[in-house]
Design a protein around this motif. Structure first.
Motif, mmCIF file in Angstrom:
data_model
loop_
_atom_site.group_PDB
_atom_site.id
_atom_site.type_symbol
_atom_site.label_atom_id
_atom_site.label_comp_id
_atom_site.label_asym_id
_atom_site.label_seq_id
_atom_site.Cartn_x
_atom_site.Cartn_y
_atom_site.Cartn_z
ATOM 1 N N ARG A 92 37.652 71.629 53.355
ATOM 2 C CA ARG A 92 36.648 72.128 54.247
ATOM 3 C C ARG A 92 35.817 71.043 54.930
ATOM 4 O O ARG A 92 36.451 70.597 56.321
ATOM 5 N N LEU A 93 36.089 69.579 54.713
ATOM 6 C CA LEU A 93 35.076 68.226 54.618
ATOM 7 C C LEU A 93 36.350 67.490 55.659
ATOM 8 O O LEU A 93 36.068 67.370 57.323
ATOM 9 N N GLU A 94 37.749 67.799 55.267
ATOM 10 C CA GLU A 94 38.830 67.037 56.369
ATOM 11 C C GLU A 94 38.548 67.773 57.270
ATOM 12 O O GLU A 94 38.959 66.820 58.570
ATOM 13 N N GLN A 95 38.642 69.256 57.523
ATOM 14 C CA GLN A 95 39.145 70.130 58.495
ATOM 15 C C GLN A 95 37.809 69.433 59.805
ATOM 16 O O GLN A 95 37.890 69.248 60.859
ATOM 17 N N GLU A 96 36.222 69.402 59.053
ATOM 18 C CA GLU A 96 35.600 69.362 59.990
ATOM 19 C C GLU A 96 35.537 67.685 60.229
ATOM 20 O O GLU A 96 34.697 68.147 61.423
ATOM 21 N N LEU A 97 36.084 66.744 59.253
ATOM 22 C CA LEU A 97 35.708 65.574 59.600
ATOM 23 C C LEU A 97 36.673 65.080 61.043
ATOM 24 O O LEU A 97 36.656 64.439 62.130
ATOM 25 N N GLN A 98 38.080 65.712 60.931
ATOM 26 C CA GLN A 98 38.770 65.636 62.278
ATOM 27 C C GLN A 98 38.127 66.195 63.314
ATOM 28 O O GLN A 98 38.655 65.499 64.504
ATOM 29 N N GLU B 216 39.821 64.133 41.181
ATOM 30 C CA GLU B 216 40.924 64.606 40.170
ATOM 31 C C GLU B 216 41.082 63.999 38.824
ATOM 32 O O GLU B 216 41.254 64.143 38.227
ATOM 33 N N GLN B 217 39.861 62.577 39.403
ATOM 34 C CA GLN B 217 39.403 62.523 37.518
ATOM 35 C C GLN B 217 38.440 62.763 37.293
ATOM 36 O O GLN B 217 37.775 63.098 36.076
ATOM 37 N N GLN B 218 37.566 64.173 38.305
ATOM 38 C CA GLN B 218 36.273 64.746 37.382
ATOM 39 C C GLN B 218 35.328 63.699 37.298
ATOM 40 O O GLN B 218 34.938 64.182 35.889
ATOM 41 N N GLN C 1 26.594 67.339 46.204
ATOM 42 C CA GLN C 1 25.833 69.177 45.399
ATOM 43 C C GLN C 1 26.568 69.126 44.094
ATOM 44 O O GLN C 1 26.653 68.861 42.873
ATOM 45 N N LEU C 2 27.835 69.534 44.559
ATOM 46 C CA LEU C 2 29.336 69.852 43.420
ATOM 47 C C LEU C 2 29.368 68.475 42.260
ATOM 48 O O LEU C 2 29.767 68.503 41.490
ATOM 49 N N GLY C 3 29.470 67.832 42.950
ATOM 50 C CA GLY C 3 29.216 66.019 42.080
ATOM 51 C C GLY C 3 28.156 65.907 41.347
ATOM 52 O O GLY C 3 27.836 65.270 40.145
ATOM 53 N N ARG C 4 26.986 66.165 42.227
ATOM 54 C CA ARG C 4 25.643 66.155 41.236
ATOM 55 C C ARG C 4 25.647 67.146 40.271
ATOM 56 O O ARG C 4 25.250 66.338 38.825
ATOM 57 N N PHE D 182 33.035 71.140 39.403
ATOM 58 C CA PHE D 182 34.850 70.636 40.792
ATOM 59 C C PHE D 182 35.466 72.001 40.170
ATOM 60 O O PHE D 182 35.875 72.174 41.170
ATOM 61 N N SER D 183 34.978 73.125 40.187
ATOM 62 C CA SER D 183 35.764 74.447 40.415
ATOM 63 C C SER D 183 35.975 75.142 42.271
ATOM 64 O O SER D 183 37.149 75.822 42.380
ATOM 65 N N LEU D 184 35.481 74.030 42.818
ATOM 66 C CA LEU D 184 35.342 74.746 44.560
ATOM 67 C C LEU D 184 35.033 73.108 44.935
ATOM 68 O O LEU D 184 35.131 73.305 45.717
ATOM 69 N N ALA D 185 35.618 71.835 44.112
ATOM 70 C CA ALA D 185 35.754 70.896 45.032
ATOM 71 C C ALA D 185 36.659 70.633 45.993
ATOM 72 O O ALA D 185 36.890 69.895 47.393
ATOM 73 N N LEU D 186 37.253 71.149 45.330
ATOM 74 C CA LEU D 186 39.396 70.901 46.204
ATOM 75 C C LEU D 186 39.062 71.755 48.179
ATOM 76 O O LEU D 186 39.387 71.231 48.641
#
Length: 100
Positions: free
Chosen positions: A73-79, A22-24, A57-60, A64-68
């Motif tokens: 995806r991370l939330e799903q995998e972590l669940q 959100e804060q980029q 990698q996106l953070g590096r 932020f174009s694909l960050a959400l």
């Protein structure tokens, strides 16, 4: 113990990743994704690990174009990972020191 700590810290780390997006804030995204990736590595869940690596990698790159999408995806995998870990914790309840 490691499993319980991971499960407890996961929501906080996901909230930090969301805040970074959100804060980029690329550095915060990179650091938090790197941290969660390391924790996931303890459990050898490749899909969750790769999702965290992608966000790192996106953070590096401050991309932020694909960050959400990456966060979703991370939330799903972590669940899925947390469900498996919770089952493991239930199957192998922590032993007390008096049982040693």
């Amino acid at each position: 113990q490691v499993v319980r700590l991971f499960i407890e810290k996961c929501p906080e780390q996901l909230a930090t990743i969301r805040e970074a997006i959100e804060q980029q804030d690329g550095e915060l995204l990179r650091q938090t994704a790197h941290s969660i990736k390391g924790a996931i590595g303890n459990f050898t869940d490749r899909a969750a690990f790769e999702a965290a690596r992608h966000l790192e990698q996106l953070g590096r790159d401050s991309d932020f174009s694909l960050a959400l999408d990456g966060l979703f995806r991370l939330e799903q995998e972590l669940q899925e990972l947390k469900s498996a870990l919770n089952a493991l914790v239930c199957y192998f309840p922590e032993q007390t020191s008096s049982e040693s």
